[in-house]
Write a protein that holds these residues in place. Structure first.
Motif: not given
Length: 355
Positions: A150-156
């Motif tokens: 679910g981290l796809r496309g998110k800011k890490l």
């Protein structure tokens, strides 16, 4: 400039430029002691006797500082610790090495890789291995992320020169994602909490006791921990080449390695006292949370052979190079194998990894 504008998303090549140029230049400007030339490789036989009188080291190993007295190890410290800088982040340690304000430190495996990439000569002198995950992805309050996928496309939040950076890259790889499938926001780990709290990033890898502190405060607002099976295998003691090339200082490092290892075995065997000393009084978590954190840990292990550690470190360096974060490098050069067996031989057999 707003706080949001301060934490910019930086491209992969910019990370390396920042590490190799801007940071190094800033360090050189602020400290006249810094030498940008690579120091000579340590060589010769490791000193076997006690450090000569007057030998001093500045040591950034907070846990050992707190363990020496209750573990009864102070009598075995045969040199002077001039100071105990309370620093742990890789970039801070590298800066301390360059400025010669830190002589010995503890970190994960990635800071030595980063140091080598920017021309800071330093060597690993002791190794502890952890075969279980030590980081969890903490999400921002109100996040809908429930898995690494679910981290796809998110800011890490991403700190290239620290363990957390490798955890991010390895976790993404295991989930079938690349670093291009997310936005990596360049931050030192000391700013991860602020970035999560203000929702400037969607997730950040946190270890204990920081994770417990964060979720205690923001869990009611929807923050959660997303577990990963990624193992950050190595904890290392390392020192600048200048220290290891000085016979007196190298003898002091050799003197310290067994105390570092024995301090950790003492903490394992005296969990209640260590919870009170470190987690409650030093880190500010509750006794209940401290007990839960300790219960989640595994017995400290010190490898007799560094072959496995070197192989893992090479995989890490290759992963960083594939992403364009560091140049390719042979990590065998990061280990001073004169020290290889010292930590393992200092502890009882149950704490030695022989495989």
């Amino acid at each position: 400039m707003t706080p949001h504008e301060t934490h910019r998303t930086i491209g992969r090549r910019s990370f390396l430029a920042l590490a190799g140029g801007t940071v190094a230049g800033a360090l050189a400007a602020c400290s006249p002691q810094i030498s940008t030339a690579a120091s000579a490789e340590p060589s010769g036989k490791l000193p076997s006797g006690a450090p000569p009188p007057g030998t001093k080291l500045s040591i950034a190993v907070r846990t050992t500082q707190l363990q020496l007295k209750p573990a009864g190890l102070e009598k075995d410290l045969h040199f002077t610790v001039s100071q105990w800088p309370n620093l742990a982040a890789g970039p801070d340690i590298i800066q301390g090495f360059r400025a010669r304000s830190i002589d010995l430190a503890v970190n994960a495996g990635i800071p030595p890789i980063q140091a080598h990439a920017i021309g800071v000569g330093a060597k690993i002198v002791a190794v502890q291995v952890r075969n279980h995950p030590s980081y969890v992805f903490a999400t921002a309050p109100g996040s809908v992320i429930t898995s690494v996928a679910g981290l796809r496309g998110k800011k890490l939040a991403f700190s290239q020169g620290q363990a957390q950076g490798v955890v991010v890259l390895r976790a993404l790889k295991e989930a079938g994602l690349s670093h291009d499938d997310v936005e990596l926001v360049a931050l030192p780990s000391t700013q991860f909490l602020t970035a999560l709290q203000s929702r400037q990033v969607d997730a950040a890898p946190l270890g204990e006791p920081t994770l417990t502190k964060y979720l205690t405060q923001y869990g009611k607002d929807g923050a959660r921990g997303v577990k990963t099976d990624v193992v950050d295998l190595l904890t290392v003691l390392w020192a600048p080449n200048e220290v290891l090339n000085d016979e007196a200082e190298a003898a002091a490092v050799r003197d310290f390695v067994p105390l570092w290892a024995r301090g950790q075995t003492w903490a394992w065997e005296n969990a209640d006292e260590w919870i009170d000393t470190y987690y409650v009084k030093d880190q500010g978590v509750s006794r209940q949370d401290g007990a839960r954190i300790v219960a989640s840990l595994r017995k400290p292990q010190f490898p007799v052979s560094w072959d496995k550690a070197i192989a893992w470190e090479q995989e890490t360096a290759d992963l960083m190079a594939e992403g364009g974060f560091v140049p390719e490098q042979d990590v065998a050069a990061l280990f001073d194998r004169r020290f290889e067996r010292i930590a393992a031989e200092a502890v009882a057999a149950p704490y030695r990894e022989t495989s």
